[in-house]
Design a protein around this motif. Structure first.
Motif, PDB file in Angstrom:
ATOM      1  N   ILE A 118      17.841 -41.054   9.470  1.00  0.00           N
ATOM      2  CA  ILE A 118      16.676 -40.560   8.724  1.00  0.00           C
ATOM      3  C   ILE A 118      16.382 -39.112   9.100  1.00  0.00           C
ATOM      4  N   GLU A 119      16.475 -38.789  10.391  1.00  0.00           N
ATOM      5  CA  GLU A 119      16.243 -37.405  10.813  1.00  0.00           C
ATOM      6  C   GLU A 119      17.279 -36.459  10.213  1.00  0.00           C
ATOM      7  N   ILE A 120      18.533 -36.894  10.170  1.00  0.00           N
ATOM      8  CA  ILE A 120      19.591 -36.074   9.572  1.00  0.00           C
ATOM      9  C   ILE A 120      19.312 -35.860   8.091  1.00  0.00           C
ATOM     10  N   GLN A 121      18.913 -36.922   7.393  1.00  0.00           N
ATOM     11  CA  GLN A 121      18.616 -36.802   5.969  1.00  0.00           C
ATOM     12  C   GLN A 121      17.406 -35.894   5.733  1.00  0.00           C
ATOM     13  N   ASN A 122      16.393 -35.976   6.590  1.00  0.00           N
ATOM     14  CA  ASN A 122      15.223 -35.101   6.446  1.00  0.00           C
ATOM     15  C   ASN A 122      15.605 -33.638   6.652  1.00  0.00           C
ATOM     16  N   GLU A 182      16.856 -28.298   4.288  1.00  0.00           N
ATOM     17  CA  GLU A 182      17.806 -27.210   4.043  1.00  0.00           C
ATOM     18  C   GLU A 182      18.052 -27.024   2.549  1.00  0.00           C
ATOM     19  N   LEU A 183      18.207 -28.142   1.827  1.00  0.00           N
ATOM     20  CA  LEU A 183      18.430 -28.053   0.379  1.00  0.00           C
ATOM     21  C   LEU A 183      17.211 -27.470  -0.329  1.00  0.00           C
ATOM     22  N   GLN A 184      16.020 -27.862   0.110  1.00  0.00           N
ATOM     23  CA  GLN A 184      14.802 -27.313  -0.499  1.00  0.00           C
ATOM     24  C   GLN A 184      14.707 -25.816  -0.232  1.00  0.00           C
ATOM     25  N   ASN A 185      15.109 -25.386   0.949  1.00  0.00           N
ATOM     26  CA  ASN A 185      15.109 -23.967   1.279  1.00  0.00           C
ATOM     27  C   ASN A 185      16.091 -23.210   0.385  1.00  0.00           C
TER      28      ASN A 185
END
Length: 107
Positions: A47-51, A56-59
């Motif tokens: 979950i932490e990796i996905q968050n 990063e994708l949102q950035n």
């Protein structure tokens, strides 16, 4: 009613059996606890990796949107057209339309 007395051997076998079963149960519970603990730990790590990937994708999306907004400004478009595409700007044409006064009255 006469109660039958258990022999010492039978009592020792029963106590040994109870000890064996309780030891086996405790070991089984510890194994299940460790299994559940590692599964939860792995799930939290995933979950932490996905968050972090989502952040990063949102950035990257924000950076691309900023680039799109800066490139869609009219002055940037005009400069790119003039410098990179060698386009020239023409003088705007004006059209004059005359309408007969008689035609206006009939409308």
């Amino acid at each position: 009613m006469a109660r039958k007395r258990m022999s010492k051997r039978t009592r020792d076998v029963i106590q040994s059996l109870i000890f064996f079963i309780s030891t086996l149960g405790i070991i089984t519970c510890l194994i299940i606890y460790l299994w559940v603990y590692t599964e939860i730990d792995e799930s939290l790590l995933a979950i932490e990796i996905q968050n972090s990937t989502a952040k990063e994708l949102q950035n990257e999306i924000n950076e691309l949107q900023s680039g799109i907004e800066s490139l869609s400004r009219p002055d940037v478009i005009a400069r790119k057209a003039r410098e990179e595409l060698n386009m020239v700007f023409t003088q705007p044409e004006t059209l004059q339309i005359t309408i007969d006064q008689l035609m206006i009255r009939t409308l």
